[in-house]
Scaffold this active site. Structure first.
Site, PDB file in Angstrom:
ATOM      1  N   ASP A   1       0.222-146.770  21.154  1.00 35.63           N
ATOM      2  CA  ASP A   1      -0.975-147.477  20.495  1.00 35.63           C
ATOM      3  C   ASP A   1      -0.399-148.764  19.806  1.00 35.63           C
ATOM      4  OD1 ASP A   1      -3.563-147.010  19.207  1.00 35.63           O
ATOM      5  OD2 ASP A   1      -2.531-147.272  17.388  1.00 35.63           O
TER       6      ASP A   1
ATOM      7  N   HIS B   1       1.473-154.932  18.220  1.00 36.19           N
ATOM      8  CA  HIS B   1       1.791-155.220  17.005  1.00 36.19           C
ATOM      9  C   HIS B   1       3.148-154.856  16.403  1.00 36.19           C
ATOM     10  CE1 HIS B   1      -2.513-156.154  16.006  1.00 36.19           C
ATOM     11  NE2 HIS B   1      -2.739-155.286  17.083  1.00 36.19           N
TER      12      HIS B   1
ATOM     13  N   GLU C   1      -0.560-150.255  24.787  1.00 29.86           N
ATOM     14  CA  GLU C   1      -2.011-150.876  24.643  1.00 29.86           C
ATOM     15  C   GLU C   1      -1.762-151.852  24.006  1.00 29.86           C
ATOM     16  OE1 GLU C   1      -5.715-150.881  21.914  1.00 29.86           O
ATOM     17  OE2 GLU C   1      -3.665-150.412  20.905  1.00 29.86           O
TER      18      GLU C   1
HETATM   19  C1  QV4 Z   1     -10.856-151.333   6.211  1.00 31.10           C
HETATM   20  C2  QV4 Z   1     -10.727-153.065   6.359  1.00 31.10           C
HETATM   21  C3  QV4 Z   1      -9.580-153.451   5.560  1.00 31.10           C
HETATM   22  C4  QV4 Z   1      -9.557-152.529   4.233  1.00 31.10           C
HETATM   23  C5  QV4 Z   1      -9.540-150.893   4.470  1.00 31.10           C
HETATM   24  C6  QV4 Z   1      -9.431-150.234   3.244  1.00 31.10           C
HETATM   25  O1  QV4 Z   1     -10.908-153.499   7.444  1.00 31.10           O
HETATM   26  O2  QV4 Z   1      -9.607-154.691   5.609  1.00 31.10           O
HETATM   27  O3  QV4 Z   1      -8.318-152.948   3.476  1.00 31.10           O
HETATM   28  O4  QV4 Z   1     -10.656-150.676   5.153  1.00 31.10           O
HETATM   29  O5  QV4 Z   1     -10.650-150.419   2.448  1.00 31.10           O
HETATM   30  C7  QV4 Z   1     -10.496-147.952  10.186  1.00 31.10           C
HETATM   31  C8  QV4 Z   1     -11.719-148.588   9.788  1.00 31.10           C
HETATM   32  C9  QV4 Z   1     -11.173-149.824   9.031  1.00 31.10           C
HETATM   33  C10 QV4 Z   1     -10.400-149.543   7.883  1.00 31.10           C
HETATM   34  C11 QV4 Z   1      -9.296-148.899   8.565  1.00 31.10           C
HETATM   35  C12 QV4 Z   1      -8.170-148.619   7.457  1.00 31.10           C
HETATM   36  O6  QV4 Z   1     -12.486-148.825  10.731  1.00 31.10           O
HETATM   37  O7  QV4 Z   1     -12.437-150.408   8.677  1.00 31.10           O
HETATM   38  O8  QV4 Z   1      -9.898-151.002   7.391  1.00 31.10           O
HETATM   39  O9  QV4 Z   1      -9.445-147.743   9.073  1.00 31.10           O
HETATM   40  O10 QV4 Z   1      -8.472-147.637   6.374  1.00 31.10           O
HETATM   41  C13 QV4 Z   1      -9.053-147.283  15.095  1.00 31.10           C
HETATM   42  C14 QV4 Z   1     -10.329-147.877  14.804  1.00 31.10           C
HETATM   43  C15 QV4 Z   1     -10.200-148.672  13.702  1.00 31.10           C
HETATM   44  C16 QV4 Z   1      -9.665-147.723  12.241  1.00 31.10           C
HETATM   45  C17 QV4 Z   1      -8.270-147.480  12.877  1.00 31.10           C
HETATM   46  C18 QV4 Z   1      -7.436-146.593  11.717  1.00 31.10           C
HETATM   47  O11 QV4 Z   1     -10.605-148.659  16.047  1.00 31.10           O
HETATM   48  O12 QV4 Z   1     -11.613-149.229  13.358  1.00 31.10           O
HETATM   49  O13 QV4 Z   1      -9.785-148.460  11.126  1.00 31.10           O
HETATM   50  O14 QV4 Z   1      -8.157-146.558  13.893  1.00 31.10           O
HETATM   51  O15 QV4 Z   1      -8.197-145.513  11.508  1.00 31.10           O
HETATM   52  C19 QV4 Z   1      -6.841-154.572  17.825  1.00 31.10           C
HETATM   53  C20 QV4 Z   1      -5.579-154.095  18.194  1.00 31.10           C
HETATM   54  C21 QV4 Z   1      -5.447-152.843  18.896  1.00 31.10           C
HETATM   55  C22 QV4 Z   1      -6.505-151.693  18.236  1.00 31.10           C
HETATM   56  C23 QV4 Z   1      -7.687-152.468  18.101  1.00 31.10           C
HETATM   57  C24 QV4 Z   1      -8.588-151.469  17.241  1.00 31.10           C
HETATM   58  O16 QV4 Z   1      -4.812-155.062  18.637  1.00 31.10           O
HETATM   59  O17 QV4 Z   1      -4.158-152.175  18.971  1.00 31.10           O
HETATM   60  O18 QV4 Z   1      -7.707-153.625  17.206  1.00 31.10           O
HETATM   61  N1  QV4 Z   1      -6.469-150.548  19.144  1.00 31.10           N
HETATM   62  C25 QV4 Z   1      -5.710-149.086  18.685  1.00 31.10           C
HETATM   63  C26 QV4 Z   1      -6.328-147.988  18.904  1.00 31.10           C
HETATM   64  C27 QV4 Z   1      -7.523-148.022  17.915  1.00 31.10           C
HETATM   65  C28 QV4 Z   1      -7.021-147.816  16.520  1.00 31.10           C
HETATM   66  C29 QV4 Z   1      -5.660-148.523  16.439  1.00 31.10           C
HETATM   67  C30 QV4 Z   1      -5.207-149.585  17.309  1.00 31.10           C
HETATM   68  C31 QV4 Z   1      -4.842-148.571  15.284  1.00 31.10           C
HETATM   69  O19 QV4 Z   1      -6.909-147.916  20.504  1.00 31.10           O
HETATM   70  O20 QV4 Z   1      -8.352-146.795  18.170  1.00 31.10           O
HETATM   71  O21 QV4 Z   1      -8.154-148.121  15.701  1.00 31.10           O
HETATM   72  O22 QV4 Z   1      -4.158-147.361  15.348  1.00 31.10           O
HETATM   73  O23 QV4 Z   1      -7.650-154.986  19.051  1.00 31.10           O
HETATM   74 CA    CA Z   2       3.705-154.060  13.133  1.00 33.90          CA
END
Ligand code: QV4
Ligand code: CA
Length: 479
Positions: free
Chosen positions: A188, A192, A225
């Protein structure tokens, strides 16, 4: 690291997004094994932060590496891996190595009962402390590689993978899973993390467990990813020397093509000529768990189970074409992009349930694209075609194409007004074949359309214009 270690001639994995471990175990035995699926990508198995409302994405916020989540316990995980391997189906773990939990609250509780302090950077159940994380910056500029790797993605506390302790913890976590019998990992948020850190981690992984049927000295399958649609400084080619990489351009382009926003005739050179990775480096898919709900990047054109014929036809192309290592999505229904899987009011996931026709009971909420009759037939087609090259490419107008593989043939008409009426070379031995798009061969004959291939392999084919129409067949569908 680029070998998925599928059993026999299997070719394709399915992402059983948010499925409980016991359900995956039975699915391997009753459906995936018999139907020729190669493996399952499972949701992250390690303890995650419990987030109010139980969104699916809480599982991308690791709180420890205890193997306890909403999908099940460590014992259930072990049982599932063992039973799937016995059924000839491999397990790939979604490994979240980049970060721990996100902000919003300080004292956080995990699915295994562990506690953490976000502000103090304390994860005693690991243990991690302040010295294991990068600084307090957030990722704003994706054109700054240093920031993308060393700052926080969506506020998620960013682990420093160059620290020996962090590396050791991650390696131990992955090795425990390898010893339990998993065949590899989806990495995942690989973009990053620094490629050299990942390389060091992969290098310390155990060989796969021979008592689960893997050949001696097998290295774990790694697919990373990295979303690279061509506009960022970090590219897939920084990661492809280390293992396979998700090729998001494929999903993006297939979405455009089967929405009619590009011409199918251009697919004649589908592959690296489309600025995509070499075939052996690329994991390809029509949609994934992020872009089907607008998360991540480049989701705009992506087709999903909600799109009907265009989605199905994109799958026909994906699975019939030799390019890439294929993964299909298996989803649950949702109204908003945060909504978690079907669950009871106390948060327990409700297991998928099947109707007499083999389809998931939609009243529970699971979609189960992998159970669609067409999907299983396409998996069989891909397994039969194996690694054979594409032959007999044919196209006419913008939106009519056909091609063959060893022992398989496909034709698609997406023209709005023009019928496809042509004599096409199938490469197949002469005989009557059953089209697998709308029916299949059975003891009593063929429930689909019959295709007559002459002594020289030619097929006189007519496909109507209007909505998308296609035929596909292979040697096992010969009547
Ligand atoms: C939010 C704000 C922040 C704030 C925070 C706290 O954005 O600025 O500080 O609240 O108040 C969730 C929420 C998001 C929240 C975050 C932290 O949606 O709004 O931040 O949690 O609490 C998944 C979801 C995200 C989720 C994350 C962690 O898609 O929405 O965030 O899990 O739970 C890029 C990357 C790529 C990534 C993609 C989503 O390059 O690598 O973004 N894809 C992978 C996974 C994906 C996962 C993650 C990475 C993180 O496939 O499913 O994100 O592990 O493109
Ligand atoms: Ca990192």
């Amino acid at each position: 690291y680029k070998q998925p270690h599928y059993e026999g001639k299997r070719t394709t994995m399915v992402h059983l997004f948010e499925w409980p471990w016991p359900s995956i175990a039975t699915e391997c035995e009753q459906f995936l094994g018999p139907k020729g699926f190669g493996g399952v990508q499972i949701s992250p198995p390690n303890e995650n932060r419990i987030v109010n409302g139980r969104p699916w994405w809480e599982r991308y916020q690791p709180l420890s590496y205890l193997l306890h989540t909403r999908s099940g316990t460590e014992q259930q995980l072990i049982d599932m891996i063992t039973r799937c391997n016995r059924a000839g189906v491999r397990i790939y773990v979604d490994a979240v190595l980049n970060h721990m939990t996100g902000g919003g609250s300080d004292a956080q509780t995990g699915t295994g009962g562990s506690l953490a302090h976000y502000e103090k950077h304390q994860y005693p159940a690991v243990p991690y402390g302040p010295g294991d994380f990068n600084g307090a910056c957030n990722i704003i500029d994706y054109q700054a590689p240093q920031q993308v790797r060393n700052c926080r993605l969506l506020s998620l506390l960013d682990l420093n993978q160059s620290k020996p302790h962090v590396r050791q913890v991650l390696v131990n976590y992955m090795n425990r899973l390898i010893d339990m019998g998993v065949a590899g990992f989806r990495i995942d948020a690989a973009k990053h993390m620094w490629p050299q850190d990942l390389e060091a981690i992969y290098g310390q992984l155990h060989n796969l467990n021979t008592s689960h049927g893997f050949a001696p000295n097998s290295r774990p399958f790694i697919f990373q990813e990295v979303i690279d649609l061509g506009s960022e400084r970090i590219t897939t080619s920084e990661y492809s020397p280390l293992g396979c990489v998700t090729e998001f351009r494929a999903a993006n382009e297939l979405g455009k093509l089967f929405r009619g926003r590009n011409a199918l005739k251009w697919l004649h050179n589908w592959g690296p000529d489309w600025s995509m990775l070499p075939s052996g480096d690329a994991v390809v898919f029509v949609d994934n768990h992020d872009n089907q709900r607008g998360h991540g990047a480049g989701a705009g054109d992506v087709l999903t189970h909600k799109d009907g014929k265009p989605y199905e036809t994109a799958l026909v192309f994906l699975l019939a074409h030799p390019y890439g290592l294929t993964r299909v999505m298996s989803s649950y229904a949702f109204n908003n992009s945060d909504q978690g899987p079907p669950a009871t009011s106390d948060g327990a996931i409700v297991a998928p349930r099947f109707l007499r026709n083999g389809q998931c009971d939609h009243l529970v909420g699971w979609i189960c694209e992998h159970r669609w009759p067409l999907m299983a037939r396409l998996i069989e087609l891909r397994n039969i075609a194996g690694s054979s090259p594409l032959t007999h490419w044919w196209s006419q107008h913008d939106q009519q194409i056909a091609f063959a593989r060893a022992n398989a043939f496909v034709a698609i008409n997406m023209e709005k007004e023009k019928e496809l009426n042509a004599k096409l070379q199938t490469g197949l031995p002469s005989g009557v074949y059953c089209d697998i798009i709308d029916g299949e061969k059975s003891d009593s004959g063929c429930s689909g359309r019959k295709l007559y291939v002459d002594a020289e392999g030619w097929l006189q084919l007519q496909l109507p214009p209007g909505s998308i129409s296609s035929v596909a067949t292979h040697i096992n569908a010969k009547l």
